[in-house]
Design a protein around this motif. Structure first.
Motif, PDB file in Angstrom:
ATOM      1  N   ARG A 132       0.684  -1.516  -0.061  1.00 20.45           N
ATOM      2  CA  ARG A 132      -0.157   0.064  -0.215  1.00 20.45           C
ATOM      3  C   ARG A 132       1.036   1.096  -0.082  1.00 20.45           C
ATOM      4  O   ARG A 132       0.604   2.018  -0.814  1.00 20.45           O
ATOM      5  N   GLU A 133       1.262   0.874   0.351  1.00 26.04           N
ATOM      6  CA  GLU A 133       2.728   2.882   1.036  1.00 26.04           C
ATOM      7  C   GLU A 133       3.517   2.494  -0.747  1.00 26.04           C
ATOM      8  O   GLU A 133       3.910   3.992  -1.500  1.00 26.04           O
ATOM      9  N   ALA A 134       3.824   1.600  -1.360  1.00 23.89           N
ATOM     10  CA  ALA A 134       4.004   1.621  -2.409  1.00 23.89           C
ATOM     11  C   ALA A 134       3.366   2.367  -3.925  1.00 23.89           C
ATOM     12  O   ALA A 134       3.679   3.425  -4.023  1.00 23.89           O
ATOM     13  N   GLY A 135       2.164   1.870  -3.129  1.00 20.34           N
ATOM     14  CA  GLY A 135       1.082   1.911  -4.182  1.00 20.34           C
ATOM     15  C   GLY A 135       0.241   4.208  -3.816  1.00 20.34           C
ATOM     16  O   GLY A 135       0.586   4.722  -5.080  1.00 20.34           O
ATOM     17  N   ARG A 136       1.084   4.115  -2.689  1.00 22.20           N
ATOM     18  CA  ARG A 136       0.853   5.719  -1.772  1.00 22.20           C
ATOM     19  C   ARG A 136       2.314   6.146  -3.225  1.00 22.20           C
ATOM     20  O   ARG A 136       1.705   7.444  -4.081  1.00 22.20           O
ATOM     21  N   VAL A 160      -3.023   3.485  -5.765  1.00 21.17           N
ATOM     22  CA  VAL A 160      -3.167   4.301  -6.819  1.00 21.17           C
ATOM     23  C   VAL A 160      -4.688   5.411  -7.493  1.00 21.17           C
ATOM     24  O   VAL A 160      -5.124   6.126  -8.138  1.00 21.17           O
ATOM     25  N   ALA A 161      -5.399   4.489  -7.835  1.00 24.92           N
ATOM     26  CA  ALA A 161      -6.818   4.524  -8.254  1.00 24.92           C
ATOM     27  C   ALA A 161      -7.340   5.164  -7.105  1.00 24.92           C
ATOM     28  O   ALA A 161      -8.317   5.915  -7.499  1.00 24.92           O
ATOM     29  N   ARG A 162      -7.451   5.481  -5.738  1.00 22.15           N
ATOM     30  CA  ARG A 162      -7.587   5.976  -4.864  1.00 22.15           C
ATOM     31  C   ARG A 162      -7.341   7.681  -5.398  1.00 22.15           C
ATOM     32  O   ARG A 162      -7.982   8.150  -5.029  1.00 22.15           O
ATOM     33  N   THR A 183       0.742  11.893 -10.254  1.00 22.03           N
ATOM     34  CA  THR A 183      -0.795  12.498  -9.967  1.00 22.03           C
ATOM     35  C   THR A 183      -1.430  13.406 -11.186  1.00 22.03           C
ATOM     36  O   THR A 183      -3.006  13.893 -11.590  1.00 22.03           O
ATOM     37  N   HIS A 184       0.007  13.766 -12.839  1.00 25.86           N
ATOM     38  CA  HIS A 184      -0.927  14.397 -13.810  1.00 25.86           C
ATOM     39  C   HIS A 184      -2.076  13.438 -14.150  1.00 25.86           C
ATOM     40  O   HIS A 184      -2.647  14.524 -15.760  1.00 25.86           O
ATOM     41  N   TYR A 185      -2.233  12.750 -14.065  1.00 21.01           N
ATOM     42  CA  TYR A 185      -3.331  11.606 -14.498  1.00 21.01           C
ATOM     43  C   TYR A 185      -4.787  11.326 -13.239  1.00 21.01           C
ATOM     44  O   TYR A 185      -5.860  11.243 -14.410  1.00 21.01           O
ATOM     45  N   GLY A 186      -4.668  12.420 -12.963  1.00 17.42           N
ATOM     46  CA  GLY A 186      -5.424  12.358 -11.041  1.00 17.42           C
ATOM     47  C   GLY A 186      -6.874  13.525 -12.621  1.00 17.42           C
ATOM     48  O   GLY A 186      -6.452  14.626 -12.697  1.00 17.42           O
ATOM     49  N   GLY A 187      -8.265  12.395 -11.882  1.00 24.00           N
ATOM     50  CA  GLY A 187      -8.806  13.387 -12.810  1.00 24.00           C
ATOM     51  C   GLY A 187      -9.211  13.078 -14.291  1.00 24.00           C
ATOM     52  O   GLY A 187     -10.876  13.739 -14.317  1.00 24.00           O
TER      53      GLY A 187
END
Length: 109
Positions: free
Chosen positions: A9-13, A44-46, A20-24
């Motif tokens: 989970r830390e790796a995913g965060r 990552v998805a979250r 972040t440029h893919y967010g939203g």
């Protein structure tokens, strides 16, 4: 260089922080591979507010050396081969096909 994470989970965060440029965006989906990739993909998805899907795959192991992957299959008739392994071991098509058939049964396709 060795990078160590306390857990997946830390790796995913941390990975999400680099993406972040893919967010939203509405054209982004996160695909995760069971087993270890799902906790990474979830984070990552979250973080990106993107849908998460799980891509179920099976490794195609070299006969007699099953831990050595010559490729993988997935639902949807997807098969990816590692051409370097196939060539280096001179694996004939009938051997690859036999392993593929066996793993397709395991995958349920």
């Amino acid at each position: 260089m060795t990078i160590v994470f306390s857990d997946r989970r830390e790796a995913g965060r941390q990975l999400a922080g680099k993406l972040t440029h893919y967010g939203g965006r509405d054209d982004v989906i996160v695909l995760a591979l069971p087993r270890g990739g799902v906790p990474v993909g979830y984070e990552v998805a979250r973080a990106l507010k993107a849908p998460l899907d799980v891509f179920v795959v099976r490794k195609l192991g070299v006969p007699g050396y099953e831990e050595l992957a010559m490729g993988a299959i997935a639902t949807g008739s997807v098969r990816v081969l590692n051409d370097e392994i196939v060539s280096a071991l001179a694996l004939p098509p009938h051997v690859i096909d036999a392993v593929t058939t066996k793993e397709e049964k395991e995958l349920g396709v």
